[in-house]
Design a protein around this motif. Structure first.
Motif, PDB file in Angstrom:
ATOM      1  N   PHE A   7       0.819  -1.207   0.000  1.00  0.00           N
ATOM      2  CA  PHE A   7       0.000   0.000   0.000  1.00  0.00           C
ATOM      3  C   PHE A   7       0.858   1.264   0.000  1.00  0.00           C
ATOM      4  N   GLY A  24       0.101   3.194  -3.143  1.00  0.00           N
ATOM      5  CA  GLY A  24      -0.595   4.405  -2.692  1.00  0.00           C
ATOM      6  C   GLY A  24       0.160   5.650  -3.082  1.00  0.00           C
ATOM      7  N   THR A  25       1.479   5.602  -2.954  1.00  0.00           N
ATOM      8  CA  THR A  25       2.304   6.735  -3.370  1.00  0.00           C
ATOM      9  C   THR A  25       2.227   6.941  -4.874  1.00  0.00           C
ATOM     10  N   PHE A  50      -1.122   8.432  -5.647  1.00  0.00           N
ATOM     11  CA  PHE A  50      -1.158   9.821  -5.218  1.00  0.00           C
ATOM     12  C   PHE A  50      -0.373  10.715  -6.182  1.00  0.00           C
TER      13      PHE A  50
END
Length: 87
Positions: free
Chosen positions: A70, A74-75, A78
């Protein structure tokens, strides 16, 4: 008395006891607490203590891998969303 305690810890665990053990271990939060009690408690049979320790090791591995997964994706998500918005 020591002989009885040793024999009790070495006695095989029944299928019904394993069903209850797995059911309790699958409960959120309570299961983790019980795994620690079974794994490191003094009155637990050796086979159940070894199972609890192995389950805790696997739980730790899965948590670390989930965090890494994640964190990386997730990075990336983003940063990808930021690029679309001009950031």
């Amino acid at each position: 008395m020591e002989d009885f305690d040793t024999q009790q810890k070495e006695a095989p665990i029944s299928v019904g006891d394993w069903v209850v053990t797995i059911l309790v271990a699958s409960l959120p939060l309570i299961g983790i607490i019980m795994l620690f009690i079974w794994g490191f408690g003094s009155g637990t049979p050796k086979s159940k203590a070894n199972y609890a320790k192995a389950a805790l090791i696997w739980l730790g591995i899965v948590m670390i891998l989930s965090f890494l997964f994640f964190a990386m994706f997730g990075t990336a998500l983003f940063l990808g969303a930021g690029a679309e918005n001009g950031f």
